[in-house]
Design a protein around this motif. Structure first.
Motif, mmCIF file in Angstrom:
data_model
loop_
_atom_site.group_PDB
_atom_site.id
_atom_site.type_symbol
_atom_site.label_atom_id
_atom_site.label_comp_id
_atom_site.label_asym_id
_atom_site.label_seq_id
_atom_site.Cartn_x
_atom_site.Cartn_y
_atom_site.Cartn_z
ATOM 1 N N MET A 238 -0.700 57.631 -18.248
ATOM 2 C CA MET A 238 0.665 57.943 -18.794
ATOM 3 C C MET A 238 1.035 56.898 -19.714
ATOM 4 N N THR A 239 1.199 55.724 -19.275
ATOM 5 C CA THR A 239 1.390 54.483 -20.093
ATOM 6 C C THR A 239 0.599 54.351 -21.357
ATOM 7 N N ASN A 240 -0.743 54.195 -21.167
ATOM 8 C CA ASN A 240 -1.838 54.046 -22.014
ATOM 9 C C ASN A 240 -1.689 55.058 -23.073
ATOM 10 N N LEU A 241 -1.295 56.313 -22.847
ATOM 11 C CA LEU A 241 -1.272 57.504 -23.941
ATOM 12 C C LEU A 241 -0.136 57.152 -24.776
ATOM 13 N N ALA A 242 1.027 56.836 -24.098
ATOM 14 C CA ALA A 242 2.154 56.574 -24.887
ATOM 15 C C ALA A 242 2.020 55.306 -25.852
ATOM 16 N N MET A 243 1.441 54.351 -25.238
ATOM 17 C CA MET A 243 1.379 53.170 -26.046
ATOM 18 C C MET A 243 0.337 53.466 -27.277
ATOM 19 N N PHE A 244 -0.500 54.147 -27.254
ATOM 20 C CA PHE A 244 -1.355 54.783 -28.471
ATOM 21 C C PHE A 244 -0.374 55.355 -29.297
ATOM 22 N N SER B 187 0.882 54.748 -33.323
ATOM 23 C CA SER B 187 0.568 55.757 -34.366
ATOM 24 C C SER B 187 1.659 55.957 -34.850
ATOM 25 N N GLY B 188 2.896 55.274 -34.444
ATOM 26 C CA GLY B 188 4.349 55.745 -35.055
ATOM 27 C C GLY B 188 4.960 56.946 -34.265
ATOM 28 N N GLN B 189 4.590 57.351 -33.295
ATOM 29 C CA GLN B 189 4.904 58.732 -32.742
ATOM 30 C C GLN B 189 5.965 57.880 -31.482
ATOM 31 N N THR B 190 7.013 57.236 -31.763
ATOM 32 C CA THR B 190 7.719 56.382 -30.769
ATOM 33 C C THR B 190 8.627 57.468 -29.986
ATOM 34 N N ALA B 191 9.009 58.641 -30.316
ATOM 35 C CA ALA B 191 9.746 59.551 -29.802
ATOM 36 C C ALA B 191 9.049 60.172 -28.541
ATOM 37 N N GLU B 192 7.763 60.630 -28.707
ATOM 38 C CA GLU B 192 6.985 61.167 -27.696
ATOM 39 C C GLU B 192 6.585 60.037 -26.634
ATOM 40 N N ALA B 193 6.369 58.806 -27.276
ATOM 41 C CA ALA B 193 5.954 57.767 -26.638
ATOM 42 C C ALA B 193 7.229 57.291 -25.581
ATOM 43 N N GLU B 194 8.257 57.479 -25.962
ATOM 44 C CA GLU B 194 9.550 57.136 -25.225
ATOM 45 C C GLU B 194 9.559 58.280 -23.916
ATOM 46 N N GLN B 195 9.489 59.237 -24.283
ATOM 47 C CA GLN B 195 9.404 60.390 -23.258
ATOM 48 C C GLN B 195 8.485 59.997 -22.099
ATOM 49 N N LEU B 196 7.243 59.888 -22.517
ATOM 50 C CA LEU B 196 6.345 59.610 -21.588
ATOM 51 C C LEU B 196 6.343 58.408 -20.813
ATOM 52 N N LEU B 197 6.796 57.341 -21.463
ATOM 53 C CA LEU B 197 7.368 56.054 -20.691
ATOM 54 C C LEU B 197 8.451 56.355 -19.738
ATOM 55 N N ARG B 198 9.561 57.267 -19.981
ATOM 56 C CA ARG B 198 10.299 57.321 -19.254
ATOM 57 C C ARG B 198 9.797 58.208 -18.119
ATOM 58 N N ARG B 199 9.126 59.051 -18.098
ATOM 59 C CA ARG B 199 8.505 59.781 -17.149
ATOM 60 C C ARG B 199 7.409 58.847 -16.069
ATOM 61 N N ALA B 200 6.882 58.078 -16.836
ATOM 62 C CA ALA B 200 6.055 56.954 -16.220
ATOM 63 C C ALA B 200 6.805 55.953 -15.220
ATOM 64 N N VAL C 76 5.470 48.795 -17.403
ATOM 65 C CA VAL C 76 5.931 50.345 -17.693
ATOM 66 C C VAL C 76 7.054 49.925 -18.223
ATOM 67 N N ARG C 77 8.264 49.373 -17.796
ATOM 68 C CA ARG C 77 9.389 49.275 -18.122
ATOM 69 C C ARG C 77 9.506 48.480 -19.401
ATOM 70 N N GLN C 78 8.488 47.428 -19.321
ATOM 71 C CA GLN C 78 8.525 46.396 -20.785
ATOM 72 C C GLN C 78 8.024 47.215 -21.786
ATOM 73 N N ASN C 79 7.077 48.069 -21.603
ATOM 74 C CA ASN C 79 6.590 48.810 -22.732
ATOM 75 C C ASN C 79 7.828 49.921 -23.147
ATOM 76 N N LEU C 80 8.589 50.216 -22.413
ATOM 77 C CA LEU C 80 9.816 51.239 -22.783
ATOM 78 C C LEU C 80 10.310 50.381 -23.340
ATOM 79 N N ALA C 81 10.796 49.132 -23.081
ATOM 80 C CA ALA C 81 11.768 48.327 -23.758
ATOM 81 C C ALA C 81 11.282 48.147 -25.260
ATOM 82 N N LEU C 82 9.908 47.887 -25.234
ATOM 83 C CA LEU C 82 9.233 47.752 -26.711
ATOM 84 C C LEU C 82 9.462 48.863 -27.522
#
Length: 289
Positions: A197-203, A207-220, A230-236
């Motif tokens: 889930m985190t790997n997909l979020a960071m991809f 790609s500039g899709q930070t809103a979807e990435a944030e949702q995935l990271l919060r779930r993760a 996971v938390r530090q990627n969410l902070a990023l």
């Protein structure tokens, strides 16, 4: 495994001697002296000509010893597994473990060479193929990770790790459409695992899709097994959206103040279009500073 490509893992050997054959004995232990000049008397070997003691091959470490070494530091693990692999180059467990230890020390070229040796001798060993893919990715040569990741996925079709490594290999090979499809397939194989889930979020974030990435990271981050990455990627991702207060609060849960300050300065520079905006850096690289 989490990274952002756009922003920028004797036993003492018993020496067993061959023993000379015991002196011949008659029935019930009676020793009969052969007649002088007989065949037996002539054939009897002299004790001076007995075969010398030959040391046995070093013993393989026990399963308990192998399990215990994984609690040691990378250098000790590498030394242990190097000895085991030298004793038996067909020992796939030793070879894979040696490659993993070398990779954890940053010796990625050696890790790739070791994993390649194991994968060549045991092409049906999925763990060897996985470690070979990881080593190539760690070298920044994701193109060469594609083939072993595909082989591992074919050997273990339900293993999300192989598909996730394949996705990262596609990323490094600049094949984004295939990377996205592989990331989504890895998540479908392990929908409750924070890693794919985190790997997909960071991809998506890269790609500039930070809103979807944030949702995935919060779930993760809410899943069992989620770690500080996971938390530090969410902070990023929050920082990339300009939400610095949230990002800083989250970063302080795991990082010392000076590193948080460095990371936040970088994020503000990126958001403001400063010199760091064009740098090819990752959150993992920032944490390693």
């Amino acid at each position: 495994m989490c990274r952002m490509s756009a922003f920028a893992a004797t036993a003492l050997a018993a020496l067993l001697a061959l023993q000379a054959a015991p002196a011949e004995a008659g029935w019930f232990g009676r020793k009969d002296k052969p007649a002088e000049g007989s065949v037996d008397a002539k054939a009897k070997p002299s004790s001076q000509n007995a075969a010398p003691a030959v040391p046995a091959a070093p013993a393989r470490a026990t399963p308990q010893e192998r399990a215990a070494v994984e609690r040691m530091d990378p250098l000790a693990r590498a030394a242990f597994w190097a000895r085991e692999f030298d004793r038996d180059p067909t020992d796939a467990e030793a070879g894979v473990s040696l490659a993993r230890a070398l990779r954890s020390m940053g010796r990625n070229d050696e890790a790739a060479a070791t994993a390649q040796q194991v994968a060549t001798l045991a092409p049906a060993n999925a763990e060897a193929q996985l470690e070979l893919a990881r080593a190539h990715i760690a070298r920044g040569q994701g193109f060469y990770a594609i083939a072993p990741a595909e082989a591992a996925a074919a050997l273990s079709p339900k293993d999300w790790r192989a598909v996730s490594l394949l996705a990262i290999g596609y990323e490094q090979a600049q094949r984004p459409d295939e990377a996205l499809a592989a990331h989504r397939r890895a998540l479908a194989l392990a929908p409750a695992n924070p890693a794919p889930m985190t790997n997909l979020a960071m991809f998506l974030a890269a790609s500039g899709q930070t809103a979807e990435a944030e949702q995935l990271l919060r779930r993760a981050a809410a899943l069992p097994g989620a770690d500080m990455k996971v938390r530090q990627n969410l902070a990023l991702v929050l920082g990339l959206q300009g939400r610095f207060d949230e990002a800083e609060k989250l970063a302080r849960q795991d990082l010392p103040p000076e590193l948080v300050a460095n990371n936040m300065a970088y994020l503000r520079a990126v958001a403001g279009g400063g010199p760091a905006a064009g740098a090819n850096r990752s959150w993992d690289a920032m944490r390693a500073q």
